[in-house]
Scaffold this active site. Structure first.
Site, PDB file in Angstrom:
ATOM      1  N   HIS A  37       0.718  -1.345  -0.201  1.00 36.53           N
ATOM      2  CA  HIS A  37      -0.040   0.027   0.065  1.00 36.53           C
ATOM      3  C   HIS A  37       0.884   1.239   0.043  1.00 36.53           C
ATOM      4  O   HIS A  37       0.309   2.287  -0.587  1.00 36.53           O
ATOM      5  CB  HIS A  37      -1.027   0.134   1.260  1.00 36.53           C
ATOM      6  CG  HIS A  37      -0.319  -0.033   2.572  1.00 36.53           C
ATOM      7  ND1 HIS A  37       0.352  -0.975   3.194  1.00 36.53           N
ATOM      8  CD2 HIS A  37      -0.292   0.893   3.389  1.00 36.53           C
ATOM      9  CE1 HIS A  37       0.614  -0.843   4.588  1.00 36.53           C
ATOM     10  NE2 HIS A  37       0.477   0.449   4.613  1.00 36.53           N
ATOM     11  N   ASN A  89     -27.881   5.093  -2.352  1.00 33.51           N
ATOM     12  CA  ASN A  89     -29.031   5.538  -2.136  1.00 33.51           C
ATOM     13  C   ASN A  89     -29.347   6.934  -1.873  1.00 33.51           C
ATOM     14  O   ASN A  89     -28.605   7.577  -0.964  1.00 33.51           O
ATOM     15  CB  ASN A  89     -29.852   4.718  -0.975  1.00 33.51           C
ATOM     16  CG  ASN A  89     -31.256   5.110  -0.947  1.00 33.51           C
ATOM     17  OD1 ASN A  89     -31.561   5.998   0.076  1.00 33.51           O
ATOM     18  ND2 ASN A  89     -32.248   4.711  -1.438  1.00 33.51           N
ATOM     19  N   CYS A 122     -31.918   0.445  -6.070  1.00 33.10           N
ATOM     20  CA  CYS A 122     -32.897  -0.078  -5.175  1.00 33.10           C
ATOM     21  C   CYS A 122     -34.333   0.104  -5.736  1.00 33.10           C
ATOM     22  O   CYS A 122     -35.541  -0.242  -5.077  1.00 33.10           O
ATOM     23  CB  CYS A 122     -32.581   0.695  -3.811  1.00 33.10           C
ATOM     24  SG  CYS A 122     -32.974   2.649  -3.845  1.00 33.10           S
TER      25      CYS A 122
END
Length: 146
Positions: A37, A89, A122
């Site tokens: 990393h 969402n 959704c």
């Protein structure tokens, strides 16, 4: 790739499509003489998270390093341009906690590519859909030029 990203698309698929190595584990070290990393962060010219989930945005805003994406972000050298493209969402996106986390990232020098209003996974319609890929590419190219 985070664990959540791997639930949508396999690392092998992304590797084949991108023709680039795909990293999934902060503790997986490919070479004995390097820290994965840290090396990835040193090689980064622009750090883009697209799509950036509410969870990833929260991790980044808290300075967590418990997945490969957040660990690389925390290890980025000063001056590396950082961009998120939220996708979630509508209620999650508009939640004050998510908005606070986004504001924290903006205060820390991140840029954001706003999600669009669309039919979401959704079934709801609202702000939260990932910006169109050509728009993301254009935004990143603009940052690279400027």
């Amino acid at each position: 790739m985070t664990d959540a990203a791997q639930a949508f698309i396999t690392p092998l698929t992304l590797q084949v499509l991108s023709k680039r190595p795909v990293h999934t584990n902060v503790m997986a070290e490919d070479k004995a003489d390097s820290v994965n990393h840290i090396d990835l962060a040193k090689e980064t010219e622009i750090f883009l998270v697209a799509p950036a989930s509410a969870d990833t945005i929260a991790r980044l805003s808290q300075g967590r390093a418990d997945d490969i994406v957040s660990a690389v972000a925390l290890a980025l050298p000063q001056g590396v341009k950082k961009v998120i493209a939220p996708a979630m969402n509508t209620n999650m996106y508009e939640n004050p906690l998510t908005q606070r986390n986004i504001q924290t990232l903006l205060d820390l020098g991140f840029k954001t590519i706003e999600p669009k209003v669309a039919l979401l996974a959704c079934g709801d319609v609202g702000r939260g859909a990932l910006a169109d890929v050509p728009d993301i590419v254009q935004y990143v190219q603009g940052i690279c030029k400027g």
